[in-house]
Design an enzyme around this catalytic site. Structure first.
Site, mmCIF file in Angstrom:
data_model
loop_
_atom_site.group_PDB
_atom_site.id
_atom_site.type_symbol
_atom_site.label_atom_id
_atom_site.label_comp_id
_atom_site.label_asym_id
_atom_site.label_seq_id
_atom_site.Cartn_x
_atom_site.Cartn_y
_atom_site.Cartn_z
ATOM 1 N N GLY A 58 43.221 57.484 21.442
ATOM 2 C CA GLY A 58 42.321 56.619 21.763
ATOM 3 C C GLY A 58 41.842 55.423 20.627
ATOM 4 N N CYS A 85 47.549 61.936 19.025
ATOM 5 C CA CYS A 85 47.203 61.011 18.308
ATOM 6 C C CYS A 85 45.619 61.136 17.932
ATOM 7 C CB CYS A 85 47.315 59.789 18.975
ATOM 8 S SG CYS A 85 47.430 58.291 18.045
ATOM 9 N N TYR A 86 44.886 60.277 18.252
ATOM 10 C CA TYR A 86 43.383 60.479 18.206
ATOM 11 C C TYR A 86 42.872 61.778 18.336
ATOM 12 C CZ TYR A 86 38.427 59.582 18.136
ATOM 13 O OH TYR A 86 36.751 59.802 17.980
ATOM 14 N N HIS A 175 52.526 60.002 19.853
ATOM 15 C CA HIS A 175 52.233 60.106 21.213
ATOM 16 C C HIS A 175 53.535 60.600 21.854
ATOM 17 C CE1 HIS A 175 48.821 57.686 21.845
ATOM 18 N NE2 HIS A 175 49.164 56.842 21.017
ATOM 19 N N GLU A 177 53.770 61.560 25.117
ATOM 20 C CA GLU A 177 53.695 61.278 26.560
ATOM 21 C C GLU A 177 54.605 59.887 26.729
ATOM 22 O OE1 GLU A 177 49.964 59.383 25.125
ATOM 23 O OE2 GLU A 177 51.205 60.703 24.710
ATOM 24 N N SER A 229 49.007 47.630 54.247
ATOM 25 C CA SER A 229 49.231 46.503 53.364
ATOM 26 C C SER A 229 50.822 46.068 53.594
ATOM 27 C CB SER A 229 48.920 46.616 51.926
ATOM 28 O OG SER A 229 49.883 47.744 51.590
ATOM 29 N N GLY A 231 52.737 48.259 52.224
ATOM 30 C CA GLY A 231 53.407 48.883 51.083
ATOM 31 C C GLY A 231 53.586 50.237 51.252
ATOM 32 N N VAL A 232 54.041 51.125 50.367
ATOM 33 C CA VAL A 232 54.352 52.581 50.666
ATOM 34 C C VAL A 232 53.096 53.400 50.719
ATOM 35 C CG1 VAL A 232 55.572 54.441 49.468
ATOM 36 C CG2 VAL A 232 56.606 52.375 49.369
ATOM 37 N N ASP A 233 52.277 52.700 49.716
ATOM 38 C CA ASP A 233 50.963 53.795 49.684
ATOM 39 C C ASP A 233 50.209 53.839 50.867
ATOM 40 O OD1 ASP A 233 51.791 53.922 47.092
ATOM 41 O OD2 ASP A 233 50.450 52.249 46.326
ATOM 42 N N SER A 234 49.698 52.699 51.674
ATOM 43 C CA SER A 234 48.908 52.791 52.944
ATOM 44 C C SER A 234 49.878 53.399 53.937
ATOM 45 C CB SER A 234 48.541 51.454 53.162
ATOM 46 O OG SER A 234 49.727 50.371 53.371
ATOM 47 N N ALA A 235 51.181 53.242 53.965
ATOM 48 C CA ALA A 235 52.037 53.852 55.211
ATOM 49 C C ALA A 235 51.853 55.310 54.893
ATOM 50 C CB ALA A 235 53.295 53.260 54.995
ATOM 51 N N LYS A 375 52.417 57.292 41.771
ATOM 52 C CA LYS A 375 53.327 56.456 42.918
ATOM 53 C C LYS A 375 54.460 57.317 43.276
ATOM 54 C CE LYS A 375 53.502 52.629 43.764
ATOM 55 N NZ LYS A 375 53.256 51.939 45.036
#
Length: 519
Positions: A58, A85-86, A175, A177, A229, A231-235, A375
């Site tokens: 942070g 980190c923080y 970090h 990650e 839309s 895109g992949v997500d809405s499909a 995703k």
């Protein structure tokens, strides 16, 4: 999904822009993780009952008045804790150690030397060896809390890794990650699997089955419209919901004039022919382009498009006799980025999404079955649902479409120019076999014209910018290293085939940790 049947890790967010990556690394171990802002951490801890906790990085200093800290209840609960980190500094201060105000600021690559063996390092790092890491800090820990020992050190952070093996408390100043710490994911794996003992029972098959039951319980006998839309997500959201409630779902595909070439036909073929899902195809190009006429601010574009989507969905719901729910492909990053945990700018990032809820006038509730997924997890779910690979593997395409790839004012002429240039670019990437190596590629119509000579005549036309990035997490990225022969071929095709363009440039900007998006 019924999270109560799975092992869970709670991530306390202190405002780092890469906190999502911590959750992503844990998900890679098939362990469910959830991010909560530090202000809500105690409530979430008691409700979630996690088997381990991670404290994120942070921008604050633990020496500031009212500095964000973790609830004491977490330290007292007896669960393993990892500070990053923080998070290391907060852990040190709260447990009796000391942190020094920084005269040793460090941002970027560094080396850490391992000085002691520990379960957190086992099988990954060896005592006496040095390893590359990614630092981002001003303050540093100068005195250890009781029970801790130093596991690793670096020139600007002598207490770079600490551990209390008895309580299973560990922390790093760097970090873990980000991909810039090459062995960071393995250290997180050690914490999650070996130290916390979590089993890794969170799979896409389990998610699918649980999500279907959750959708049925939420919707009951109600009607749902799902905004597609392209895109992949809405499909994926649409196919999942259809599997749950069948004919209670109607999909609405809004052609707002800002889509890729022939996008409407592709979506219609997928949903009507392959899945037999009821689909309403709305041609709203004139409405959207009229509303965007003269609008150049990208944030205003996003908000305008989001508002118009809602208007269309509301109108279509009334045409089918009313709907009780609106479904959309909201992802976990959309949820996190739409909440300002520490008063930062993140609240505006997903302004074209209705993540926080719908306008009261709609009298509908949201169905967002993917809001716990990243995703690549959505792609895995799409494969689990049987969507064709050509669709599941598509590059991300933003909801506002070409509107944010045309800086400045939008016109139909500009959209048509960009659409064709983008199609040529993507076609050549696919033809060369490089498409699946790239996270996202697209063309941009730059808001400038240049003088050029084509044949025997002088031209004054637009410049197309090309972008392609590689990424493993969708948070950090680097430009894709096309060879010059490929770029030359693509540029030649675009200039020859797209009327209105006389120059093509390739963007080699990287997206380092801490930046937000690259659309």
């Amino acid at each position: 999904m019924d999270k109560n049947v799975h092992d869970k890790v709670l991530i306390v967010d202190f405002g780092s822009q890469v906190t999502q990556l911590i959750a992503r690394r844990i998900r890679e171990e098939k362990v469910y993780s959830e991010i909560v802002p530090f202000q809500k951490a105690e409530e979430a801890f008691h409700a979630m009952k996690p088997k381990a906790v991670i404290l994120s990085g942070g921008p604050a200093s633990v020496l500031d008045k009212d500095a964000p800290l973790a609830p004491q209840a977490i330290y007292d609960a007896g669960v393993p804790i990892l500070g990053i980190c923080y998070g290391e500094q907060a852990m040190a201060v709260q447990l009796g150690g000391k942190v020094e105000a920084g005269h040793h600021r460090e941002f970027g690559r560094a080396e850490v030397e391992v000085v002691a063996d520990s379960p957190i390092l086992e099988g990954v790092w060896t005592k006496g060896e040095k390893y590359p890491v990614w630092m981002s800090h001003g303050d540093r820990v100068t005195e250890l809390p009781q029970g801790f020992r130093v596991l690793g050190t670096s020139p600007n952070a002598p207490i770079a890794i600490i551990g209390d093996d008895a309580r299973k408390f560990y922390a790093t100043q760097f970090h873990l990650e980000v991909i810039h710490t090459p062995h960071g994911a393995a250290l997180i794996r050690n914490f999650v699997r070996n130290i916390a003992g979590l089993t890794g029972d969170w799979t896409m098959r389990a998610f699918k089955d649980e999500a279907i039951e959750k959708i049925r319980a939420q919707v009951g006998k109600g009607r749902v419209i799902c905004g597609l839309s392209g895109g992949v997500d809405s499909a994926v959201a649409a196919v999942l919901i259809h599997e749950a409630i069948g004919e209670q779902l109607t999909c609405v595909f809004v052609d707002h004039g800002l889509l890729r070439l022939a996008e409407g036909a592709k979506v219609a073929a997928l949903f009507r022919d392959s899945y037999n899902i009821p689909l309403v195809h709305v041609n709203a190009e004139e409405t959207f382009l009229a509303a965007l006429d003269g609008v150049s601010d990208p944030e205003e574009k996003r908000k305008t498009i989001g508002r118009l989507f809602i208007d269309v969905f509301d109108a279509e719901a009334k045409k089918i006799g009313g709907a009780d729910f609106l479904a959309q492909g909201t992802l976990y990053p959309d949820v996190i980025e739409s909440v300002s945990f520490t008063g930062g700018p993140s609240v505006t990032i997903k302004s074209h999404h209705n993540v926080g809820g719908l306008p009261a006038r709609m009298k509908m509730k949201l169905v967002e079955p993917l809001r716990e997924l990243f995703k690549d997890e959505v792609r895995a779910l799409g494969r689990e649902l049987g969507l064709p690979e050509a669709f599941v593997g598509r590059h991300p395409f933003p909801g506002p479409g070409l509107a944010i790839r045309i800086p400045g004012a939008i016109t139909k002429e500009k959209c048509d120019i960009l659409r064709l240039a983008d199609e040529i670019y993507i076609e050549e990437i696919r033809r060369s076999g490089q498409y699946d190596d790239i996270w996202q590629a697209f063309a941009v119509l730059l808001p400038v014209k240049t003088v050029g000579v084509m044949g025997d005549g002088r031209t004054y036309e637009y410049v197309i910018g090309l972008r392609a990035v590689t990424s493993v997490d969708g948070m950090t990225a680097d430009f894709y290293p096309f060879d010059m022969k490929f770029l030359g071929h693509v540029a030649t095709r675009i200039i020859n085939e797209v009327k209105g363009v006389n120059r093509v440039v390739y963007d080699v900007t990287s997206k380092p940790p801490g930046t937000i998006e690259w659309e």
